[in-house]
Design an enzyme around this catalytic site. Sequence first.
Site, PDB file in Angstrom:
ATOM      1  N   CYS A   1      25.041 -14.761  -6.713  1.00 47.81           N
ATOM      2  CA  CYS A   1      24.896 -13.601  -5.841  1.00 47.81           C
ATOM      3  C   CYS A   1      25.021 -12.311  -6.640  1.00 47.81           C
ATOM      4  CB  CYS A   1      25.920 -13.632  -4.713  1.00 47.81           C
ATOM      5  SG  CYS A   1      27.624 -13.745  -5.256  1.00 47.81           S
TER       6      CYS A   1
ATOM      7  N   HIS B   1      28.364 -16.222 -10.754  1.00 46.82           N
ATOM      8  CA  HIS B   1      28.020 -16.167  -9.343  1.00 46.82           C
ATOM      9  C   HIS B   1      26.579 -15.687  -9.231  1.00 46.82           C
ATOM     10  CE1 HIS B   1      32.262 -16.255  -7.609  1.00 46.82           C
ATOM     11  NE2 HIS B   1      32.437 -16.295  -8.922  1.00 46.82           N
TER      12      HIS B   1
ATOM     13  N   CYS C   1      28.886 -19.577  -3.034  1.00 44.23           N
ATOM     14  CA  CYS C   1      29.470 -18.318  -2.552  1.00 44.23           C
ATOM     15  C   CYS C   1      29.359 -18.258  -1.033  1.00 44.23           C
ATOM     16  CB  CYS C   1      28.740 -17.140  -3.191  1.00 44.23           C
ATOM     17  SG  CYS C   1      29.085 -15.550  -2.413  1.00 44.23           S
ATOM     18  N   GLU C   2      30.471 -18.010  -0.350  1.00 43.58           N
ATOM     19  CA  GLU C   2      30.440 -18.027   1.103  1.00 43.58           C
ATOM     20  C   GLU C   2      29.827 -16.768   1.710  1.00 43.58           C
ATOM     21  OE1 GLU C   2      34.791 -16.439   2.591  1.00 43.58           O
ATOM     22  OE2 GLU C   2      34.624 -18.538   2.014  1.00 43.58           O
ATOM     23  N   HIS C   3      29.544 -15.771   0.881  1.00 41.56           N
ATOM     24  CA  HIS C   3      28.982 -14.529   1.406  1.00 41.56           C
ATOM     25  C   HIS C   3      27.459 -14.515   1.426  1.00 41.56           C
ATOM     26  CE1 HIS C   3      33.005 -13.026  -0.260  1.00 41.56           C
ATOM     27  NE2 HIS C   3      33.118 -13.117   1.045  1.00 41.56           N
ATOM     28  N   HIS C   4      26.840 -15.222   0.485  1.00 35.49           N
ATOM     29  CA  HIS C   4      25.377 -15.256   0.432  1.00 35.49           C
ATOM     30  C   HIS C   4      24.819 -16.668   0.334  1.00 35.49           C
ATOM     31  CE1 HIS C   4      26.367 -11.128  -1.015  1.00 35.49           C
ATOM     32  NE2 HIS C   4      25.331 -10.809  -0.258  1.00 35.49           N
TER      33      HIS C   4
ATOM     34  N   GLN D   1      36.076 -17.528  -5.342  1.00 34.79           N
ATOM     35  CA  GLN D   1      36.682 -18.168  -6.511  1.00 34.79           C
ATOM     36  C   GLN D   1      38.205 -18.129  -6.477  1.00 34.79           C
ATOM     37  OE1 GLN D   1      34.525 -17.484 -10.181  1.00 34.79           O
ATOM     38  NE2 GLN D   1      36.406 -17.571 -11.381  1.00 34.79           N
TER      39      GLN D   1
END
Length: 226
Positions: free
Chosen positions: A185, A183, A114-117, A155
Amino acid sequence: MKGKTTLEEHTDTLGNDHVSSAQDTPLRADAFELSDDEKINRIQENVKEIMTTLGLDLTDDSLNGTPNRVAKMFVNEIFGGLHPKRKPKASTFDNKYKYGEMLVEKNITLYSTCEHHLLPIVGKAHVAYISKGTVVGLSKMNRVVDYYAKRPQVQERLNLQIVKELQEVLGTEDVACVIDAKHLCVNSRGIRDIDSSTITAEYGGKFKEEATRREFLEYINLDTQF
């Protein structure tokens, strides 16, 4: 002022809601100027700084090699799909046997981040295409999924990138991809919902037609465990 949202609050919300603003992975123009070894050295120092800030004792035998291990893992493994030199060569062949139905590769194991966390995304991808004169080796479909998964992702974008790549390789719009993934996250932080998974799909060409799409989904749901 009440009612206004700060930039930090805004970006946190985007990350938690898994919003993506680009079909292509966001990369700087100088993304590949450093060699892999130079990137590993820089990341190693940054990981060391993070661990030290957290209060960890890097002289401990169990921890002193962690910054280097993490740096090599980032560059060579879990984010290895960022570098175009690792893009799989998908050789195509003439469809000499004139197979005209869809070909489905289901249950492709998917590991992404996941590119956010920067937490894992783990699941399955199901890919299909209808030949317009060329076919591709089955393992190449797995390799295309693996290549685009090995980068910071959302995704929805991963779906699009897989389909776009296979459309270009095969010379046809008739490509589809469904992904079902967990995910971490979501599962291990924040709401901590360990049971939920996320399903996304991208349909091209004939797969936009209801009958073809339904046939593809029926193939995915077939019991093919041996």
